[in-house]
Design a protein around this motif. Structure first.
Motif, PDB file in Angstrom:
ATOM      1  N   THR A  67       2.365  -2.483  15.344  1.00 65.16           N
ATOM      2  CA  THR A  67       2.418  -3.903  15.706  1.00 65.16           C
ATOM      3  C   THR A  67       3.615  -4.186  16.607  1.00 65.16           C
ATOM      4  OG1 THR A  67       1.317  -4.592  13.660  1.00 65.16           O
ATOM      5  CG2 THR A  67       2.646  -6.246  14.798  1.00 65.16           C
ATOM      6  N   LEU A  68       4.773  -3.638  16.253  1.00 69.28           N
ATOM      7  CA  LEU A  68       5.978  -3.900  17.034  1.00 69.28           C
ATOM      8  C   LEU A  68       6.019  -3.082  18.325  1.00 69.28           C
ATOM      9  CD1 LEU A  68       8.623  -4.219  14.186  1.00 69.28           C
ATOM     10  CD2 LEU A  68       7.536  -6.033  15.505  1.00 69.28           C
ATOM     11  N   ILE A  69       5.414  -1.920  18.324  1.00 73.79           N
ATOM     12  CA  ILE A  69       5.318  -1.136  19.561  1.00 73.79           C
ATOM     13  C   ILE A  69       4.539  -1.918  20.621  1.00 73.79           C
ATOM     14  CG2 ILE A  69       4.211   0.896  20.589  1.00 73.79           C
ATOM     15  CD1 ILE A  69       4.933   2.409  17.985  1.00 73.79           C
ATOM     16  N   LEU A  70       3.467  -2.566  20.194  1.00 75.35           N
ATOM     17  CA  LEU A  70       2.564  -3.251  21.120  1.00 75.35           C
ATOM     18  C   LEU A  70       3.020  -4.661  21.494  1.00 75.35           C
ATOM     19  CD1 LEU A  70      -0.861  -2.191  19.542  1.00 75.35           C
ATOM     20  CD2 LEU A  70       0.183  -1.299  21.641  1.00 75.35           C
ATOM     21  N   GLU A 108       1.724  10.388  13.634  1.00 77.95           N
ATOM     22  CA  GLU A 108       0.432   9.869  14.091  1.00 77.95           C
ATOM     23  C   GLU A 108       0.612   8.922  15.270  1.00 77.95           C
ATOM     24  OE1 GLU A 108      -3.572   7.652  12.322  1.00 77.95           O
ATOM     25  OE2 GLU A 108      -1.872   8.098  10.983  1.00 77.95           O
ATOM     26  N   LEU A 109       1.635   8.071  15.201  1.00 77.14           N
ATOM     27  CA  LEU A 109       1.896   7.143  16.308  1.00 77.14           C
ATOM     28  C   LEU A 109       2.195   7.894  17.604  1.00 77.14           C
ATOM     29  CD1 LEU A 109       4.100   4.579  14.383  1.00 77.14           C
ATOM     30  CD2 LEU A 109       1.978   4.008  15.581  1.00 77.14           C
ATOM     31  N   ARG A 145       0.909   0.692  10.508  1.00 79.21           N
ATOM     32  CA  ARG A 145       0.476  -0.634  10.972  1.00 79.21           C
ATOM     33  C   ARG A 145       1.665  -1.464  11.440  1.00 79.21           C
ATOM     34  NH1 ARG A 145      -3.878  -4.323   9.484  1.00 79.21           N
ATOM     35  NH2 ARG A 145      -3.170  -6.485   9.673  1.00 79.21           N
ATOM     36  N   ALA A 146       2.754  -1.460  10.641  1.00 77.62           N
ATOM     37  CA  ALA A 146       3.923  -2.274  10.990  1.00 77.62           C
ATOM     38  C   ALA A 146       4.575  -1.785  12.281  1.00 77.62           C
ATOM     39  CB  ALA A 146       4.929  -2.240   9.838  1.00 77.62           C
ATOM     40  N   ASN A 181      10.859 -12.581   9.787  1.00 78.53           N
ATOM     41  CA  ASN A 181      12.087 -12.008  10.345  1.00 78.53           C
ATOM     42  C   ASN A 181      12.110 -10.480  10.217  1.00 78.53           C
ATOM     43  OD1 ASN A 181      12.472 -11.755   7.612  1.00 78.53           O
ATOM     44  ND2 ASN A 181      14.452 -12.795   7.550  1.00 78.53           N
ATOM     45  N   GLY A 182      10.942  -9.885  10.064  1.00 79.18           N
ATOM     46  CA  GLY A 182      10.807  -8.443   9.933  1.00 79.18           C
ATOM     47  C   GLY A 182       9.497  -8.107   9.262  1.00 79.18           C
ATOM     48  N   LEU A 183       9.296  -6.832   8.990  1.00 81.93           N
ATOM     49  CA  LEU A 183       8.073  -6.384   8.334  1.00 81.93           C
ATOM     50  C   LEU A 183       8.420  -5.452   7.171  1.00 81.93           C
ATOM     51  CD1 LEU A 183       5.851  -5.656  11.474  1.00 81.93           C
ATOM     52  CD2 LEU A 183       5.594  -7.576   9.873  1.00 81.93           C
ATOM     53  N   LEU A 184       7.569  -5.478   6.152  1.00 85.64           N
ATOM     54  CA  LEU A 184       7.733  -4.634   4.965  1.00 85.64           C
ATOM     55  C   LEU A 184       6.556  -3.668   4.875  1.00 85.64           C
ATOM     56  CD1 LEU A 184       8.749  -7.524   2.562  1.00 85.64           C
ATOM     57  CD2 LEU A 184      10.277  -5.657   3.259  1.00 85.64           C
ATOM     58  N   ALA A 185       6.821  -2.476   4.362  1.00 85.98           N
ATOM     59  CA  ALA A 185       5.763  -1.473   4.226  1.00 85.98           C
ATOM     60  C   ALA A 185       6.105  -0.543   3.075  1.00 85.98           C
ATOM     61  CB  ALA A 185       5.611  -0.689   5.521  1.00 85.98           C
TER      62      ALA A 185
END
Length: 333
Positions: free
Chosen positions: A291-294, A150-151, A287-288, A275-279
């Motif tokens: 967020t980091l792409i942008l 999707e991304l 979403r995670a 210090n990072g993201l969880l999903a």
């Protein structure tokens, strides 16, 4: 105090990682099977032939304090009478082996690569990277894979995956469509040569649950429904007992932010949004990653914070000092 670490599986990845991690202990000798009477502590990897050696050593030298490193399967139970303590690398493993009623030391091992500096900037394409066992690429087919597809419809992204292609063959089942996927042979030198170019690291670790809604209902107790407050919104997670955060630490040492599956080991290492993201779900991964792409600034901040986490909690020198204190206070008394 004199320590020996023995394994006849010296080329196994886990054995290599632990040997490298423990190597700066001046008290440590590697692979000495002939002088147990001269040691206080003997460590053995979790392979059957190694644990048979542990059993023989304990029977011949009852004074010897023996430890099992990385007890990854329930068959290890038969060797527990010959072990005085366990060395484990995740909260999952600590909970699983609590039934052994043995002292447990937490030690997170990982490939001993040098730290790298990386400056994150807005760029195209964004490279998303993976390293580890091929099996985790298969298990992300309901969550990470559709999120990536999707991304890719909106953002220029690539997926670089490093695993043992020579041994396991190339990943072909449910490879994400609509984006470039680059396959890299797992070699330690490729962390810096290849993965250092990655912008966002991923660490999928959950095991898919087929027919999740049906299984939720099957797992409910009708008699106890009023006491347990079941809901269709309840999470139903499955993860492996020997999960650990070793793959997460590599991204930190490379200066790359990481998104990880919502497992206990990951939660032990990652402070979500610090210090990072969880999903866990497809939408959570979307979403995670978006967020980091942008946000190049968040990529930079999370990467630097993870590097500090590793330096203060998981640096081998720090862990080795704590290990010696553990041995002195709980094992050699």
């Amino acid at each position: 105090m004199r320590i020996v670490c023995n394994s006849k599986n010296s080329e196994a990845a886990c054995a290599i990682f632990y040997r490298d991690a423990l190597s700066n202990l001046k008290e440590l000798t590697v692979c000495d099977y002939d002088h147990y009477n001269g040691y206080d502590i003997a460590l053995f990897m979790t392979y059957r032939n190694d644990l048979e050696d542990m059993k023989a050593a304990k029977l011949d030298y009852p004074h010897l304090k023996t430890g099992i490193i990385d007890a990854r399967a329930s068959w290890v139970e038969e060797f527990l009478p010959y072990a005085d303590f366990l060395i484990l690398d995740s909260i999952e493993m600590k909970d699983f082996w609590a039934s052994a009623r043995k002292p447990i030391f937490f030690y997170l091992e990982y490939p001993n690569i040098a730290n790298a500096k990386k400056k994150h900037e807005a760029k195209q394409p964004i490279i998303i990277g993976y390293h580890g066992n091929k099996v985790h690429l298969h298990t992300m087919y309901e969550t990470v894979t559709p999120a990536l597809e999707e991304l890719a419809q909106t953002y220029p992204v690539e997926l670089w995956v490093m695993y043992n292609i020579e041994k396991l063959g190339q990943w072909e089942w449910n490879v994400p469509k609509g984006l470039k996927v680059r396959h890299i042979q797992w070699r330690e030198e490729h962390f810096h040569q290849e993965l250092a170019h990655v912008d966002i690291g991923i660490s999928p670790n959950c095991v898919p649950i087929l027919n999740e809604k049906k299984l939720k209902k099957k797992a409910e107790s009708r008699k106890l429904r009023e006491h347990f407050v079941y809901s269709d919104d309840d999470y139903f997670l499955r993860f492996k007992m020997p999960s650990n955060a070793g793959r997460i630490t590599i991204w930190g040492k490379l200066g790359i932010p990481v998104v990880a599956d919502l497992t206990p080991a990951a939660c032990q290492c990652i402070q979500d949004g610090e210090n990072g993201l969880l999903a866990y779900s497809q939408e959570g991964w979307y979403r995670a990653l978006e967020t980091l792409i942008l946000r190049a600034d968040l990529r930079q901040r999370y990467a630097e914070n993870m590097k500090q986490t590793i330096a203060h909690k998981y640096d081998f020198t720090i862990q080795n000092q704590k290990f010696l204190e553990f041995l002195k206070s709980e094992i050699i008394t």
